[in-house]
Design an enzyme around this catalytic site. Sequence first.
Site, PDB file in Angstrom:
ATOM      1  N   GLY A  18       1.829  -5.697  -6.344  1.00 40.28           N
ATOM      2  CA  GLY A  18       0.923  -4.783  -5.656  1.00 40.28           C
ATOM      3  C   GLY A  18       1.534  -3.404  -5.603  1.00 40.28           C
ATOM      4  O   GLY A  18       2.716  -3.223  -5.861  1.00 40.28           O
ATOM      5  N   GLY A  23       4.633   2.860  -2.332  1.00 31.37           N
ATOM      6  CA  GLY A  23       5.530   2.364  -3.356  1.00 31.37           C
ATOM      7  C   GLY A  23       4.984   1.108  -3.996  1.00 31.37           C
ATOM      8  O   GLY A  23       3.788   0.826  -3.931  1.00 31.37           O
ATOM      9  N   LYS A  40       9.565  -4.690  -1.380  1.00 29.11           N
ATOM     10  CA  LYS A  40       8.780  -3.461  -1.363  1.00 29.11           C
ATOM     11  C   LYS A  40       9.723  -2.294  -1.590  1.00 29.11           C
ATOM     12  O   LYS A  40      10.702  -2.136  -0.867  1.00 29.11           O
ATOM     13  CB  LYS A  40       8.091  -3.332  -0.015  1.00 29.11           C
ATOM     14  CG  LYS A  40       7.385  -2.010   0.132  1.00 29.11           C
ATOM     15  CD  LYS A  40       6.070  -2.172   0.796  1.00 29.11           C
ATOM     16  CE  LYS A  40       5.232  -0.942   0.532  1.00 29.11           C
ATOM     17  NZ  LYS A  40       3.869  -1.097   0.934  1.00 29.11           N
ATOM     18  N   ASP A 132      -4.296  -2.921  12.677  1.00 29.50           N
ATOM     19  CA  ASP A 132      -4.994  -2.897  11.383  1.00 29.50           C
ATOM     20  C   ASP A 132      -5.284  -4.316  10.918  1.00 29.50           C
ATOM     21  O   ASP A 132      -5.066  -4.648   9.764  1.00 29.50           O
ATOM     22  CB  ASP A 132      -4.147  -2.143  10.366  1.00 29.50           C
ATOM     23  CG  ASP A 132      -4.982  -1.644   9.193  1.00 29.50           C
ATOM     24  OD1 ASP A 132      -6.222  -1.689   9.298  1.00 29.50           O
ATOM     25  OD2 ASP A 132      -4.404  -1.235   8.183  1.00 29.50           O
TER      26      ASP A 132
END
Lengths: 546, 338
Positions: A18, A23, A40, A132
Amino acid sequence: MIERIHSAEELEVCEEVGRGGFGVVYRGLIKANNNEVAIKQIDLESNNTDLFEINKEIQIISECRLPQITQYFGCFVKHYKLWVIMEYVNGGSLFELLKPGPAEDERVISIIIREILLALEYLHNQGKIHRDLKSQNILLSKSGQVKLTDFGVSTQLSSNFSRRNTTVGTPYWMAPEVIVNNNGGHSFKADIWSLGCCAYEIFNGKPPLQNQYPPMKALGQIGRCHKDTDFVGLIELDKMNISNHFKDFLSKCFIVDPRDRYSATKLLNHKFITKYANLPEKSKLLKKLITNKHLWDQENHVDRSHNFYVPTEIARNQMKWSQEDDDSKNTAKTIHFDLSSIKQSSPTRIAYPVSPASSKRSSTRESSISPPASTVGDDEQKPNLILADYRQNSKIVSKEDTFANNLRPDFSRILNKVFHKLESKNTLTTEQYDHLVSLNSRLLDLLCFSQYSESYDSNNRKILVFQYLKYFLKELAKSGDTNSSNTKTILQRLIIPSTFTVSSQSNVADSEFVTMERNSRTYSQFDEIESSLLESWIDQMNERWS
Amino acid sequence: MAFLFKRNPKTPQDIVRALNDSVLKLDVNSDNNKKYQDECARLLAQVKVVLHGDDENDPQPDQISHLAQEVYATDCLYTLIANLKKLSFDSRKDVLILFSTLLRRQIAGKSPTVDYLITQRPEIIAMLIKGPESQETGLICGQILRDCIKFEVINKYVISSPLFWNFFKYVHLPVFEIATDSFTTLHDSLTIHKKLVSEFLANNYDVFTTQINKLIQSNNYVTKRQSVRLLSELVLQRQNQAFLNKYFDDSTNLKIIMFLLSDKSKNLQLEGFHIFKFFVAKPKKSQKVLDILAKNKENFIEFFNAFDIHSFNDVNLADERDYILMEIQKLPEIERIS
């Protein structure tokens, strides 16, 4: 206990899973024990990274230890990049898993929601708010575990990577108090509202209101809810074909006053949750969800080797909305492209309505040129012809579909190649990916259509399509005549890449292939909202000068 | 949580006393450790209900008052912080909540907790400063300490303590989040109370400058960037005049900033520029600074002509660069002996 990862040497970086504004996320392996992790990599040199903001989020994730929250394994800096190591959850996000269709089994909904409630109870007890919560941030493992993720940096898998300040699509999960009182007055009860939206989403495939309203309108609608019956009425909760327990559960999540809205602890004791809390086949039901998705992927030729990129549903909806929004205005003045007839006969295919802006673009062009040769004359009638044919030829749809389905894998391959090419030159955002995907599909539709048109000889039609693209660009590339409309100059500035000099026409029509490629670039430069804005702006300009 | 009260009606005083007892029984080597950890967790949860209420009950001011009194009277905060490491992972965060809530509680415009900390148990503050030395509890201590230094008296205590200089070591710790958390604390303690800091910087010019310069020359990109950022924030503060005058007259500082300009990282270049510009713009420059600037005149002109300002979204940057370039061109020519 928890093994902390201290350096890049301990890891083997595998494929990309992803990416986003912050980033790239990779799947990785811990060399010592071959355990999977999500890596990540945040580019600290990039302009939009705020170190303090990143620190805050790492602090939050490092303070969470719960089976229902993706675990944090540490982070470190290598060169200009911060590596954040998280638990890798291999089943995909709930958002992905709902793509084959909603999960109407209330047991499944109850099981997933219970796990998320446990995560929220844990967070809320520590004074943390997720803020979120949505299906993209709920991950499932192949062994049937449910995990809450994404506290800003922990995003993983090919979910929606949009940054938080530009959260397209998130409005649907927002509580009224968040919308109305945006001065930060909302509490952890906002998460509970979002949780209700997720439960609704699992059952319906979409969060509340997404099928009725574009994001900003939905925002307004939610914000206008003052009584508990307002929102419940808006989403027609009464008409939903669900058990009374589920209905009651949702209504408790959708209590407008956050003080009266149930807390996570209280909801965990709700009958809808307790009813299935001890179900023995829990993980089996969730595993089935993942198996279904795999089968669906296979049926739909989703290339597994490229599973890191999946276009966001929202972008597609935006297209639809921007179309619907302007329907009333457009039908009167401009040609309205409608491909919906194709969609009906083939449920697996998604028809892309041609955005109003592109039809507008062609009509603007028509008004500004005087046809120098006969071929251009043909080309000029093009939009009308296509329109007519789409309306007439619904009978040849099935034949066309088989053709399209045969072509689709090849087209996807081309698309993926283009991705790699473009990727090597410039880093693409998720949105840009989406545009390329939709453009690719549109081209396919266009070609398939011309292949099977009965009224004209097919070769001729194909040529027409490309000639249209060619002349479209050629016309745009011409330097504006002295008193021709200013709008054309505006269009030129917007569409033609800056590296491309306006006056040199020879470059444009080198070959049809080149034009096609160039055209695809121009489309990707602005999204549906921008183009509809552009269009209304051009309209205004026209009115002023006419 | 209300059922806890019904079944087991404890007054806030009872809870605090029981908590003190249980914490003191914690012993990593004991078989009963887990039992007492759970007991502490349960009691801390009850403390939280007294402070913040729950679904059914709102917090009662008189109950909170009783709890606070008992906490001060029994040195509960000291016991908790001294044994923080022995508590379970999740309980430590409850200590943070207790501490912060008590800090914020004000009576007649004063925080009794702040008074307690300063007058009776400054050892607690010292323990918090040393927090980053423990990987397990560093972040919790950091958060508590930052809540504390929002109060000027505590901020003053912290920066006056010899332990304060430890932060310049902590920011180099190998655990990323502890290092950055320490930096955040360092940053806050030097930026929140401006007047206090201006005195501190004036009185500690030499030590502070040596320390911050070391950080700026660190090999770690993050340390480097954060420390330059902190320095530019301090430099922008008018109250820090005394410090600034010394800092910009010191040619050692200029050299360090010039290294930043030649760094590979664009962001470091930019941060460096935002400090460098003051060296150039200062009306009365020291002779040493003037010499270095003049000696490198050509280099600077070359550098600023190539300085890529467009990649930063800053409208003032072009003006600033042009101004600095103009000032540099005004510098006297120096004859080079080659």
